[in-house]
Structure formats: structure tokens, C-alpha cells
Design a protein around this motif. Sequence first.
Motif, short mmCIF file in Angstrom:
data_model
loop_
_atom_site.label_atom_id
_atom_site.label_comp_id
_atom_site.label_asym_id
_atom_site.label_seq_id
_atom_site.Cartn_x
_atom_site.Cartn_y
_atom_site.Cartn_z
N GLY A 176 0.83 -1.20 0.00
CA GLY A 176 0.00 0.00 0.00
C GLY A 176 0.86 1.25 0.00
N PRO A 177 0.21 2.40 0.10
CA PRO A 177 0.97 3.65 0.09
C PRO A 177 1.91 3.75 1.28
CG PRO A 177 -1.35 4.06 0.49
CD PRO A 177 -1.21 2.61 0.20
N LYS A 178 3.07 4.29 1.05
CA LYS A 178 4.07 4.44 2.11
C LYS A 178 3.80 5.72 2.90
CE LYS A 178 6.64 0.99 0.55
NZ LYS A 178 5.69 0.30 -0.26
N ASP A 179 4.19 5.75 4.15
CA ASP A 179 3.99 6.92 4.98
C ASP A 179 5.12 7.93 4.84
OD1 ASP A 179 1.66 5.90 5.98
OD2 ASP A 179 2.62 4.95 7.69
N ASP A 180 6.21 7.56 4.19
CA ASP A 180 7.38 8.44 4.13
C ASP A 180 7.53 9.13 2.78
OD1 ASP A 180 9.85 5.78 3.62
OD2 ASP A 180 7.92 6.20 2.72
N GLY A 181 6.51 9.06 1.93
CA GLY A 181 6.59 9.67 0.61
C GLY A 181 6.40 11.17 0.67
N PRO A 182 6.67 11.85 -0.45
CA PRO A 182 6.48 13.31 -0.48
C PRO A 182 5.00 13.66 -0.46
CG PRO A 182 7.16 12.49 -2.63
CD PRO A 182 7.21 11.33 -1.68
N LYS A 183 4.58 14.40 0.54
CA LYS A 183 3.17 14.74 0.70
C LYS A 183 2.70 15.75 -0.34
CE LYS A 183 2.55 12.25 4.37
NZ LYS A 183 1.81 11.03 4.33
N ILE A 184 3.59 16.62 -0.81
CA ILE A 184 3.18 17.66 -1.76
C ILE A 184 2.75 17.05 -3.08
CG2 ILE A 184 5.55 18.09 -2.55
CD1 ILE A 184 2.79 20.74 -2.12
N VAL A 185 3.41 15.99 -3.51
CA VAL A 185 3.05 15.34 -4.77
C VAL A 185 1.64 14.74 -4.65
CG1 VAL A 185 3.62 13.47 -6.36
CG2 VAL A 185 5.44 14.86 -5.36
N GLU A 186 1.37 14.09 -3.54
CA GLU A 186 0.06 13.51 -3.32
C GLU A 186 -1.02 14.60 -3.28
OE1 GLU A 186 -2.14 10.78 0.09
OE2 GLU A 186 0.05 10.93 0.05
N HIS A 187 -0.70 15.72 -2.66
CA HIS A 187 -1.65 16.83 -2.55
C HIS A 187 -1.95 17.42 -3.92
CE1 HIS A 187 -3.70 19.79 -0.06
NE2 HIS A 187 -3.24 20.72 -0.88
N VAL A 188 -0.90 17.65 -4.70
CA VAL A 188 -1.07 18.23 -6.04
C VAL A 188 -1.83 17.28 -6.94
CG1 VAL A 188 0.18 18.94 -8.12
CG2 VAL A 188 0.93 19.75 -5.88
N MET A 189 -1.54 16.01 -6.90
CA MET A 189 -2.24 15.04 -7.73
C MET A 189 -3.72 14.95 -7.35
SD MET A 189 -0.22 14.07 -10.01
CE MET A 189 -1.09 12.68 -10.72
N GLY A 190 -4.01 15.07 -6.07
CA GLY A 190 -5.40 15.05 -5.62
C GLY A 190 -6.18 16.23 -6.16
N TRP A 191 -5.59 17.43 -6.08
CA TRP A 191 -6.27 18.61 -6.60
C TRP A 191 -6.37 18.58 -8.12
CZ3 TRP A 191 -9.61 21.47 -4.44
CH2 TRP A 191 -9.59 21.67 -3.08
N THR A 192 -5.38 17.99 -8.78
CA THR A 192 -5.46 17.84 -10.24
C THR A 192 -6.63 16.95 -10.62
OG1 THR A 192 -3.06 18.10 -10.39
CG2 THR A 192 -4.17 17.13 -12.29
N LEU A 193 -6.83 15.89 -9.88
CA LEU A 193 -7.97 15.00 -10.13
C LEU A 193 -9.28 15.74 -9.92
CD1 LEU A 193 -8.98 12.14 -10.76
CD2 LEU A 193 -8.85 11.67 -8.31
#
Length: 46
Positions: free
Chosen positions: A15-32
Amino acid sequence: MSAHTATAARVRTGGPKDDGPKIVEHVMGWTLVVVIAMLVVQLGLL
């Protein structure tokens, strides 16, 4: 058995890792969100 011991005994399933870059996840979420909003407007569903 404490909660920490029970959590540590779990096996990772890829599953998703807890140590990944949060900004990428945030930007991808808003892009969706923006893409879905554009689709809704184009299809006249709003």
C-alpha cells in the motif's frame, strides 16, 4: 499485547508508504478534482 506490538506484527501489502512526499500527493489530488470538474462542466451535468 499492546497496540504497538500488534501494528508492528502486520505484514506490508504494498500500500501507500507513509514516508513519501506529501506535496506530490496533494497536487495530484487537486489535479484530479479539477479534471473531474472540467468533465462535469463539459458534459453539462451541473
